[in-house]
Design a protein around this motif. Structure first.
Motif, PDB file in Angstrom:
ATOM      1  N   ARG A 175      89.536 -43.232   4.503  1.00 13.38           N
ATOM      2  CA  ARG A 175      88.663 -42.777   3.439  1.00 13.38           C
ATOM      3  C   ARG A 175      89.346 -41.696   2.602  1.00 13.38           C
ATOM      4  N   LYS A 176      88.898 -41.565   1.349  1.00 13.65           N
ATOM      5  CA  LYS A 176      89.375 -40.494   0.496  1.00 13.65           C
ATOM      6  C   LYS A 176      88.628 -39.208   0.841  1.00 13.65           C
ATOM      7  N   ARG A 177      89.372 -38.109   0.829  1.00 11.19           N
ATOM      8  CA  ARG A 177      88.722 -36.833   1.106  1.00 11.19           C
ATOM      9  C   ARG A 177      87.799 -36.446  -0.049  1.00 11.19           C
ATOM     10  N   ARG A 178      86.735 -35.726   0.304  1.00 13.68           N
ATOM     11  CA  ARG A 178      85.719 -35.367  -0.684  1.00 13.68           C
ATOM     12  C   ARG A 178      85.547 -33.858  -0.772  1.00 13.68           C
ATOM     13  N   LEU A 179      85.182 -33.414  -1.965  1.00 10.84           N
ATOM     14  CA  LEU A 179      84.831 -32.020  -2.199  1.00 10.84           C
ATOM     15  C   LEU A 179      83.346 -31.977  -2.545  1.00 10.84           C
ATOM     16  N   PHE A 200      88.484 -35.664  -3.594  1.00  9.85           N
ATOM     17  CA  PHE A 200      89.320 -34.463  -3.599  1.00  9.85           C
ATOM     18  C   PHE A 200      90.772 -34.873  -3.384  1.00  9.85           C
ATOM     19  N   GLN A 201      91.624 -34.605  -4.382  1.00 10.20           N
ATOM     20  CA  GLN A 201      93.021 -35.033  -4.319  1.00 10.20           C
ATOM     21  C   GLN A 201      93.951 -33.876  -4.675  1.00 10.20           C
ATOM     22  N   HIS A 202      93.679 -32.719  -4.134  1.00  8.64           N
ATOM     23  CA  HIS A 202      94.517 -31.541  -4.420  1.00  8.64           C
ATOM     24  C   HIS A 202      95.910 -31.749  -3.827  1.00  8.64           C
ATOM     25  N   PRO A 203      96.974 -31.482  -4.600  1.00 12.38           N
ATOM     26  CA  PRO A 203      98.338 -31.752  -4.104  1.00 12.38           C
ATOM     27  C   PRO A 203      98.907 -30.677  -3.190  1.00 12.38           C
TER      28      PRO A 203
END
Length: 486
Positions: A175-179, A200-203
């Motif tokens: 799953r994609k992380r969420r904020l 949430f896709q903070h690098p």
């Protein structure tokens, strides 16, 4: 023997002919149950067990969690074993998800026992909306486990627990992380709960974080110990959670640290805005609706609320006295601002962190950030609540070398010696260092030296301004002393 077989085949043929003639007059639902009974007929003569996992629960129509876990588990198994696969990708998943196609099967092996899984899909009609031709058809999907009856205990206990655990793990990793943020509008509670979210896709990561390597290693060791500490926390009788207090001047990388921790643990982030929470009961509900494997973050907690519970009345009493009844009415009346003000107390927040309700989930990380740690109540940040205090200090030379490697791809340079001395003598934030190391134009051969010289100039300018400010403060203090003496 031959005559007996011929009679048996003839009898079966007659039954099939009779069934094909009769089924034209039977309702489709009744046909479905007859076919299901015939499909199970061999089970009375063969020592095998069958367990069916349907996609939806019959009692409430919701997705069966066990079906979802099995789908994820078999998807991973079937990539190499199954002949026919289905692939899809939802907007909340990182990659393609594979599952068995209708009628296909896969053989799994667990503790030297072979277990067969078969995917079924049937078109049936809902019994709740009429019967026969007037019913609405829908696709009914299920997985069927088949194993020999002698392995019943192994399958029912160890194997299915293994499948559920692995299926949840695969779903979590894909799953994609969420904020998340808590909703301020009451109407949103009925639409999507108390939390709303974005992907949430903070690098940021610990590799890119400008920080002393020894301190960074200490934090990573603590996170690793927490991540693998389920049995230990259970042994000592504590909820499986960890608290981190990040404190330091503005621009020292506290928010970047939060993103790096979330990426390292692969956790979702719940960004809690305390000023939007009306009372302690609502704070408790927000906690209940957070998921396992998540971070609950309260940034700038020293500025969020007056957590002492004291409420000041800025209204001044008029000089004219009024009668007792009017005075009571004035004291009991509330302004609109008082009504909208958060009633969350320090006690309520402490219960949120490590009270009884904090154990309603597991594998959670709670993070507070502040610029002024001395302003916080000691009860809020004591060990056991904020287990690890992490000082995000000004950028020093070891942290600068990490930033120089990230931004300029260099490990050393003749200007490093001067920069080291300037960083030791001045308080420079990591964000100021990073900003000056970032090239402004298209990359050139002399960009490394240009960026380093720009950083040196920026630190010297800051040093000059600080010196002028200190000189001015000394002049003011000297003037005050002279005036007092006169």
């Amino acid at each position: 023997m031959g005559m007996a077989l011929a009679e048996l085949v003839s009898g079966l043929g007659g039954l099939l002919f009779l069934w094909s003639a009769v089924q034209q007059f039977l309702p489709e639902n009744f046909q479905y149950h007859i076919q299901k009974w015939f499909s199970r007929l061999p089970n009375y003569f063969i020592q095998h067990m069958h367990i069916t996992f349907e996609e939806y629960n019959n009692n409430n129509g919701r997705t069966n969690e066990a079906y979802t876990c099995i789908k994820n588990y078999l998807g991973a198994k079937s990539i190499k074993k199954a002949a026919y696969l289905k692939a899809d990708k939802s907007r909340n998943s990182k990659s393609l998800q594979f599952t068995l196609d209708e009628g296909d099967e896969v053989i799994d092996e667990f503790q030297n026992v072979k277990i067969k899984w078969v995917a079924y899909q049937e078109t049936v009609k809902e019994s709740g909306h009429g019967s026969g031709r007037n019913s609405m058809p829908f696709e009914k999907r299920s997985f069927v486990l088949k194993a020999h009856s002698r392995y019943r205990d192994l399958v029912m206990e160890d194997y299915l627990n293994h499948v559920m655990k692995e299926g949840k793990s695969i779903q979590f990793q894909n799953r994609k992380r969420r904020l998340y943020t808590n909703n301020k509008d009451e109407d949103c509670y009925w639409k999507g709960g108390r939390w709303s979210y974005i992907n949430f896709q903070h690098p940021a990561s610990f590799d890119t974080l400008g920080m002393d390597p020894l301190k960074k290693e200490e934090i990573l060791d603590d996170l690793d110990s927490f991540k693998t500490g389920k049995d230990y926390y259970k042994k000592i009788g504590k909820a499986w959670k960890r608290g981190y207090l990040l404190y330091g001047p503005p621009g020292s990388g506290k928010s970047t640290m939060i993103a790096a921790i979330a990426k390292y643990l692969d956790y979702d982030i719940y960004d809690l805005e305390l000023t939007s929470v009306r009372e302690n009961a609502e704070l408790k509900q927000l906690l209940i609706e957070t998921s396992n494997k998540s971070m609950i973050v309260i940034e700038d907690i020293d500025c969020s609320l007056d957590l002492t519970g004291a409420r000041k009345n800025d209204k001044k009493e008029s000089g004219d006295e009024k009668d007792g009844e009017d005075n009571n009415k004035k004291q009991s009346s509330e302004t609109e601002e008082d009504k909208n003000r958060s009633k969350v107390t320090l006690s309520g927040l402490l219960n949120f962190i490590d009270g009884i309700w904090s154990a309603c989930g597991e594998e959670r990380v709670i993070v507070f950030t502040t610029n002024q740690v001395e302003k916080l109540d000691p009860a809020l940040i004591r060990r056991g609540r904020m287990d690890m205090h992490i000082e995000m200090s000004y950028c020093k030379f070891e942290a600068f070398k990490i930033l120089a490697k990230n931004y300029l791809d260099i490990d050393s340079h003749p200007l490093f010696g001067e920069i080291r001395q300037l960083l030791e003598e001045n308080e420079v934030s990591a964000c100021d260092v990073a900003e000056n190391l970032m090239p402004r134009r298209k990359w050139r051969d002399d960009h490394v030296e240009i960026c380093l010289l720009k950083l040196i100039e920026a630190i010297k300018n800051q040093q000059h301004k600080k010196g002028k400010k200190e000189q001015k403060e000394e002049e003011v203090q000297e003037q005050e002393r002279s005036t007092k003496f006169e």
